[in-house]
Design a protein around this motif. Structure first.
Motif, PDB file in Angstrom:
ATOM      1  N   GLU A 169       0.881  -1.110   0.166  1.00 14.26           N
ATOM      2  CA  GLU A 169      -0.094  -0.070   0.007  1.00 14.26           C
ATOM      3  C   GLU A 169       0.871   1.283  -0.107  1.00 14.26           C
ATOM      4  N   LYS A 218       9.999  12.750  -5.844  1.00 19.46           N
ATOM      5  CA  LYS A 218       9.192  13.844  -4.984  1.00 19.46           C
ATOM      6  C   LYS A 218       9.787  13.692  -3.489  1.00 19.46           C
ATOM      7  N   GLN A 219      10.023  12.429  -3.003  1.00 20.37           N
ATOM      8  CA  GLN A 219      10.546  12.506  -1.562  1.00 20.37           C
ATOM      9  C   GLN A 219      11.900  12.841  -1.645  1.00 20.37           C
ATOM     10  N   TYR A 223       3.878   1.568  -0.958  1.00 25.59           N
ATOM     11  CA  TYR A 223       4.753   1.668  -2.421  1.00 25.59           C
ATOM     12  C   TYR A 223       3.876   2.019  -3.763  1.00 25.59           C
ATOM     13  N   LYS A 224       2.459   1.721  -3.387  1.00 30.92           N
ATOM     14  CA  LYS A 224       1.713   2.109  -4.508  1.00 30.92           C
ATOM     15  C   LYS A 224       1.660   3.402  -5.208  1.00 30.92           C
ATOM     16  N   ASN A 225       1.703   4.525  -3.959  1.00 30.52           N
ATOM     17  CA  ASN A 225       1.602   5.929  -4.349  1.00 30.52           C
ATOM     18  C   ASN A 225       2.803   6.643  -4.054  1.00 30.52           C
ATOM     19  N   TYR A 226       4.103   5.774  -3.790  1.00 34.26           N
ATOM     20  CA  TYR A 226       5.327   6.285  -3.421  1.00 34.26           C
ATOM     21  C   TYR A 226       6.029   7.137  -4.636  1.00 34.26           C
ATOM     22  N   ASP A 227       6.498   8.191  -4.529  1.00 34.44           N
ATOM     23  CA  ASP A 227       7.215   8.904  -5.726  1.00 34.44           C
ATOM     24  C   ASP A 227       8.632   9.016  -5.125  1.00 34.44           C
TER      25      ASP A 227
END
Length: 79
Positions: A51, A60-61, A53-57
């Motif tokens: 969950e 951007k981080q 890493y599904k929306n991890y950029d």
């Protein structure tokens, strides 16, 4: 007369019979603990990582950490 009422103790094969019984019990308990750990710890952890890493950029981080001055070898974007 009282000696006829007492059961003779098992003298031969006592270790083997008890070891067999305790090995079965140990296997059942260890299998149960392993199952509880798998379904109680590792599966929820896998779902949480999926969950996350599904929306991890990552870029951007990285840019957020660079702008915050976390890295010593990478200058902030404004410099």
């Amino acid at each position: 007369m009282s000696s006829a009422l007492l059961v003779k103790p098992q003298m031969r094969g006592l270790l083997a019979s008890r070891l067999r019984k305790h090995m079965i019990i140990a296997f059942i308990i260890s299998f149960g603990c392993a199952s509880l750990y798998k379904f109680g710890v590792t599966e929820p952890r896998k779902r949480a990582y999926a969950e996350f890493y599904k929306n991890y950029d990552a870029m951007k981080q990285f840019e957020a950490m660079r702008d915050a001055g976390v890295f010593e070898s990478v200058p902030p974007k404004g410099s």
